[in-house]
Design a protein around this motif. Structure first.
Motif, PDB file in Angstrom:
ATOM      1  N   THR A 155     -31.919  35.713 -14.223  1.00 58.53           N
ATOM      2  CA  THR A 155     -31.378  35.037 -15.400  1.00 58.53           C
ATOM      3  C   THR A 155     -30.459  35.972 -16.197  1.00 58.53           C
ATOM      4  O   THR A 155     -29.517  35.504 -16.847  1.00 58.53           O
ATOM      5  N   MET A 158     -27.129  35.579 -14.654  1.00 59.70           N
ATOM      6  CA  MET A 158     -26.553  34.298 -15.059  1.00 59.70           C
ATOM      7  C   MET A 158     -25.955  34.389 -16.460  1.00 59.70           C
ATOM      8  O   MET A 158     -24.918  33.782 -16.747  1.00 59.70           O
ATOM      9  N   GLU A 184     -32.338  26.867 -17.334  1.00 58.87           N
ATOM     10  CA  GLU A 184     -31.032  27.139 -17.937  1.00 58.87           C
ATOM     11  C   GLU A 184     -31.043  26.874 -19.445  1.00 58.87           C
ATOM     12  O   GLU A 184     -30.499  27.664 -20.234  1.00 58.87           O
ATOM     13  N   GLY A 191     -26.175  28.572 -14.310  1.00 61.57           N
ATOM     14  CA  GLY A 191     -26.051  28.911 -12.898  1.00 61.57           C
ATOM     15  C   GLY A 191     -25.227  27.852 -12.196  1.00 61.57           C
ATOM     16  O   GLY A 191     -24.569  27.022 -12.827  1.00 61.57           O
TER      17      GLY A 191
END
Length: 336
Positions: A155, A158, A184, A191
């Motif tokens: 993450t 991302m 998300e 992503g």
């Protein structure tokens, strides 16, 4: 000598009764089929995902148990595509007097009509729920040789490079889709989501390095996790999965991650005659409470729920379905 003859006569009678009892037991399913509300019916369980995945596996376990108990012909038919819409419409519109078509589906059963314009079916008006076959624990997994070792590492990338990490799921509006979107949203990252047709396709995509991560069922991924070919990052729900106690729950890793626990359920067309629906429910409940079925669920830390009557089942899903509709709207999932 007389005692010996009496003993022999007794043994012959015992053998005759044993043979008769065995024959009666073997013939029982056939007699049951003739006398039941489902007499002369074939049963077709329709799964909306590819063979080999978690939903398909549950359907096949149920089919085996039903056929063994009743002597009826019970088969599984896979109708993947469109996030489950193809299978749902196929069952809802089935009209074969000799075959009872049943839908085995996950939470996308309720998400699709919200997410897809003109889905073609209504989950409440077109179907009668029969059973909550299993809770459906999901897991975040990456290839065994992935450069990422923890979900937070992934993450973080991302966040630093939006769209640079791809994550896969088994169909729009499925539990994997919800879980990835929730990741998300909770982390405020972006992503690249990629939809596949089911568990086997997800595993192929991971093995071929076509995607960085997949959100999929514990059942489908557990063997490859055990072999080290996949790395597990987190499981869905509030608690750790008993089959993978070393893997954290998602909300242990991601702050404000929602408690999302999916399920797989069994549905009959709404026009199924009441006597057939009641008989079907009784037979399904027998399979679900059997030792074989509970062992199957224990392998991936799942649980099931049976209902005493069709009304009880309808009441449960009339409350459960709107939760997934609300999640679909909240997540902004739409497919044109």
């Amino acid at each position: 000598m007389q005692l010996t003859q009496q003993g022999a006569t007794h043994m012959r009678r015992k053998m005759v009764w044993t043979v008769m009892a065995t024959a009666l037991c073997s013939a029982w399913p056939h007699s049951w089929a003739q006398d039941s509300a489902l007499s002369g019916k074939q049963i077709r369980l329709v799964a909306p995902f590819s063979p080999g995945g978690g939903v398909d596996s549950l359907a096949r376990g149920l089919a085996d148990g039903l056929q063994r108990n009743t002597g009826l012909s019970v088969t599984v038919e896979n109708k993947p595509g469109a996030g489950g819409n193809i299978a749902a419409n196929y069952v809802a519109k089935s009209n074969n007097p000799n075959t009872l078509y049943l839908l085995v589906n996950s939470v996308n059963h309720y998400a699709n009509p919200i997410m897809v314009k003109n889905s073609g079916y209504d989950p409440y008006k077109d179907f009668a729920p029969v059973a909550y076959l299993s809770s459906f624990p999901y897991i975040f997994v990456v290839p065994g040789d992935s450069k990422f070792n923890h979900l937070k590492e992934m993450t973080a990338q991302m966040r630093a490079q939006p769209g640079s990490v791809s994550w896969a799921f088994g169909g729009n509006g499925t539990l994997g889709h919800f879980l990835g979107v929730a990741m998300e949203r909770a982390e405020k990252i972006k992503g690249t989501p990629v939809s596949y047709r089911g568990g086997p396709d997800l595993l192929t995509a991971l093995g071929g390095k076509q995607v960085d991560m997949a959100v999929m069922s514990v059942q489908s991924s557990l063997p490859l996790i055990a072999q080290g070919r996949l790395k597990a990052f987190a499981v869905s729900g509030d608690t750790r999965n008993k089959t993978l106690p070393q893997i954290p729950a998602a909300n242990e890793v991601i702050a404000n991650y929602p408690s999302i626990v999916g399920f797989v359920a069994l549905y009959a067309p709404v026009n199924t005659p009441a006597r057939q629906l009641e008989q079907l429910m009784r037979e399904v409940n027998k399979v679900m409470t059997s030792e074989d079925y509970t062992k199957r669920l224990d392998k991936d830390g799942s649980t099931a729920k049976t209902f005493a009557t069709p009304v009880e089942a309808k009441d449960f899903f009339d409350k459960e379905g709107p939760k997934w509709e609300a999640l679909t709207v909240e997540a902004g999932l739409r497919v044109e």
